[in-house]
Design a protein around this motif. Sequence first.
Motif, PDB file in Angstrom:
ATOM      1  N   ILE A   1       0.844  -1.201   0.000  1.00 51.81           N
ATOM      2  CA  ILE A   1       0.000   0.000   0.000  1.00 51.81           C
ATOM      3  C   ILE A   1       0.879   1.251   0.000  1.00 51.81           C
ATOM      4  N   MET A   2       1.975   1.211   0.731  1.00 51.40           N
ATOM      5  CA  MET A   2       2.922   2.326   0.750  1.00 51.40           C
ATOM      6  C   MET A   2       3.535   2.529  -0.636  1.00 51.40           C
ATOM      7  N   ILE A   3       3.892   1.448  -1.296  1.00 54.23           N
ATOM      8  CA  ILE A   3       4.479   1.545  -2.638  1.00 54.23           C
ATOM      9  C   ILE A   3       3.475   2.140  -3.617  1.00 54.23           C
ATOM     10  N   ILE A   4       2.230   1.688  -3.534  1.00 53.51           N
ATOM     11  CA  ILE A   4       1.182   2.239  -4.399  1.00 53.51           C
ATOM     12  C   ILE A   4       1.006   3.736  -4.138  1.00 53.51           C
ATOM     13  N   THR A   5       1.086   4.135  -2.878  1.00 56.60           N
ATOM     14  CA  THR A   5       0.955   5.549  -2.531  1.00 56.60           C
ATOM     15  C   THR A   5       2.084   6.369  -3.148  1.00 56.60           C
ATOM     16  N   LEU A   6       3.333   5.867  -3.068  1.00 55.23           N
ATOM     17  CA  LEU A   6       4.459   6.583  -3.671  1.00 55.23           C
ATOM     18  C   LEU A   6       4.312   6.677  -5.185  1.00 55.23           C
ATOM     19  N   ILE A   7       3.834   5.609  -5.808  1.00 57.62           N
ATOM     20  CA  ILE A   7       3.615   5.619  -7.254  1.00 57.62           C
ATOM     21  C   ILE A   7       2.553   6.653  -7.618  1.00 57.62           C
ATOM     22  N   LEU A   8       1.464   6.673  -6.858  1.00 62.24           N
ATOM     23  CA  LEU A   8       0.391   7.640  -7.110  1.00 62.24           C
ATOM     24  C   LEU A   8       0.884   9.077  -6.927  1.00 62.24           C
ATOM     25  N   LEU A   9       1.616   9.336  -5.856  1.00 61.07           N
ATOM     26  CA  LEU A   9       2.132  10.687  -5.612  1.00 61.07           C
ATOM     27  C   LEU A   9       3.075  11.135  -6.735  1.00 61.07           C
ATOM     28  N   ALA A  10       3.952  10.235  -7.169  1.00 58.23           N
ATOM     29  CA  ALA A  10       4.887  10.585  -8.244  1.00 58.23           C
ATOM     30  C   ALA A  10       4.136  10.833  -9.548  1.00 58.23           C
ATOM     31  N   ALA A  11       3.108  10.036  -9.824  1.00 61.83           N
ATOM     32  CA  ALA A  11       2.318  10.235 -11.043  1.00 61.83           C
ATOM     33  C   ALA A  11       1.587  11.578 -10.999  1.00 61.83           C
ATOM     34  N   LEU A  12       1.012  11.904  -9.853  1.00 62.06           N
ATOM     35  CA  LEU A  12       0.324  13.191  -9.722  1.00 62.06           C
ATOM     36  C   LEU A  12       1.292  14.358  -9.864  1.00 62.06           C
ATOM     37  N   LEU A  13       2.444  14.266  -9.208  1.00 61.47           N
ATOM     38  CA  LEU A  13       3.446  15.326  -9.314  1.00 61.47           C
ATOM     39  C   LEU A  13       3.960  15.473 -10.742  1.00 61.47           C
ATOM     40  N   THR A  14       4.067  14.355 -11.455  1.00 62.19           N
ATOM     41  CA  THR A  14       4.474  14.406 -12.862  1.00 62.19           C
ATOM     42  C   THR A  14       3.403  15.105 -13.689  1.00 62.19           C
ATOM     43  N   GLY A  15       2.148  14.733 -13.458  1.00 70.18           N
ATOM     44  CA  GLY A  15       1.045  15.337 -14.195  1.00 70.18           C
ATOM     45  C   GLY A  15       0.940  16.832 -13.982  1.00 70.18           C
ATOM     46  N   PHE A  16       1.254  17.284 -12.790  1.00 70.24           N
ATOM     47  CA  PHE A  16       1.195  18.716 -12.485  1.00 70.24           C
ATOM     48  C   PHE A  16       2.487  19.445 -12.844  1.00 70.24           C
ATOM     49  N   GLY A  17       3.487  18.721 -13.354  1.00 70.60           N
ATOM     50  CA  GLY A  17       4.749  19.331 -13.759  1.00 70.60           C
ATOM     51  C   GLY A  17       5.703  19.633 -12.628  1.00 70.60           C
ATOM     52  N   VAL A  18       5.439  19.094 -11.452  1.00 72.72           N
ATOM     53  CA  VAL A  18       6.284  19.373 -10.281  1.00 72.72           C
ATOM     54  C   VAL A  18       7.450  18.388 -10.198  1.00 72.72           C
ATOM     55  N   PHE A  19       7.217  17.134 -10.570  1.00 71.83           N
ATOM     56  CA  PHE A  19       8.240  16.097 -10.414  1.00 71.83           C
ATOM     57  C   PHE A  19       9.502  16.439 -11.198  1.00 71.83           C
ATOM     58  N   ASP A  20       9.347  16.964 -12.400  1.00 75.00           N
ATOM     59  CA  ASP A  20      10.528  17.297 -13.207  1.00 75.00           C
ATOM     60  C   ASP A  20      11.374  18.387 -12.561  1.00 75.00           C
ATOM     61  N   ARG A  21      10.721  19.344 -11.920  1.00 75.46           N
ATOM     62  CA  ARG A  21      11.479  20.399 -11.227  1.00 75.46           C
ATOM     63  C   ARG A  21      12.232  19.821 -10.030  1.00 75.46           C
ATOM     64  N   ILE A  22      11.588  18.901  -9.320  1.00 75.33           N
ATOM     65  CA  ILE A  22      12.248  18.236  -8.188  1.00 75.33           C
ATOM     66  C   ILE A  22      13.415  17.398  -8.696  1.00 75.33           C
ATOM     67  N   ALA A  23      13.193  16.685  -9.802  1.00 72.58           N
ATOM     68  CA  ALA A  23      14.226  15.804 -10.350  1.00 72.58           C
ATOM     69  C   ALA A  23      15.421  16.572 -10.890  1.00 72.58           C
ATOM     70  N   ASN A  24      15.218  17.800 -11.335  1.00 71.83           N
ATOM     71  CA  ASN A  24      16.350  18.607 -11.803  1.00 71.83           C
ATOM     72  C   ASN A  24      17.337  18.873 -10.675  1.00 71.83           C
ATOM     73  N   ILE A  25      16.848  18.927  -9.453  1.00 73.73           N
ATOM     74  CA  ILE A  25      17.719  19.144  -8.305  1.00 73.73           C
ATOM     75  C   ILE A  25      18.184  17.805  -7.733  1.00 73.73           C
ATOM     76  N   GLY A  26      17.252  16.878  -7.543  1.00 71.73           N
ATOM     77  CA  GLY A  26      17.536  15.615  -6.868  1.00 71.73           C
ATOM     78  C   GLY A  26      18.217  14.571  -7.718  1.00 71.73           C
ATOM     79  N   GLY A  27      18.169  14.698  -9.026  1.00 68.13           N
ATOM     80  CA  GLY A  27      18.844  13.769  -9.927  1.00 68.13           C
ATOM     81  C   GLY A  27      18.465  12.322  -9.699  1.00 68.13           C
ATOM     82  N   ALA A  28      19.485  11.472  -9.594  1.00 70.67           N
ATOM     83  CA  ALA A  28      19.270  10.039  -9.455  1.00 70.67           C
ATOM     84  C   ALA A  28      18.519   9.682  -8.179  1.00 70.67           C
TER      85      ALA A  28
END
Length: 148
Positions: free
Chosen positions: A58-85
Motif C-alpha cells: 500500500i505504501m508503494i502504491i501511494t508513492l507511485i500515485l504521488l509521483a504520477a500526480l506530481l508528474t502530471g502537475f509538472g512538479v516532479f521534473d522540477r524536483i528531479a532537476n535538483i535531486g537527480g538520481a
Amino acid sequence: MDEKKYNLIAEELKPKKQVLKNTFFAFLFGGIIGMIGQFFLDLYQQLFSLSEKDAGPIMIITLILLAALLTGFGVFDRIANIGGAGTFIPITGFSNAMTSSALEGKSEGLVTGIATNIFKLGGAVITFGIVASFVLGGLRYVISLFGA
C-alpha cells in the motif's frame, strides 16, 4: 577554424561536472523519498492495524500515485532537476517515466496514444528486470543443486 582549435574551445566552454554536489543532492532526495515511504508505512500500520508485510504494498502504491500526480502537475521534473538520481532510482522514477510517456501520447487518443506510449521508457526497465530475475533465479537454482 580547424578541428583541433574547435575541440579546445568546446572543451573550455563545456559545463564542469559537479559530482560531489550531484551526489549529495541524489543522496538527500533519495533519503527524503525513503522517509516519506517510511511515514506512509508507519501510518498504514497504525491507522489500519496492518502488519509491515501488508502495509508495504500500500505504501508503494501511494508513492507511485504521488509521483504520477506530481508528474502530471509538472512538479516532479522540477524536483528531479535538483535531486537527480535520488528521484529516479526509487519506484517514483519508474512512475514518472510511465506517466510522462502516457502524457506525451494523450493527444493521439486512448489506445494509439496513451496505451501505446505508456511503456516507451518503462518497457526497457521491465524487460531487463525480468531477464535479470530469470538469469539470477536460474543461477540460484543451479547453485542450490550442488548444495552450496
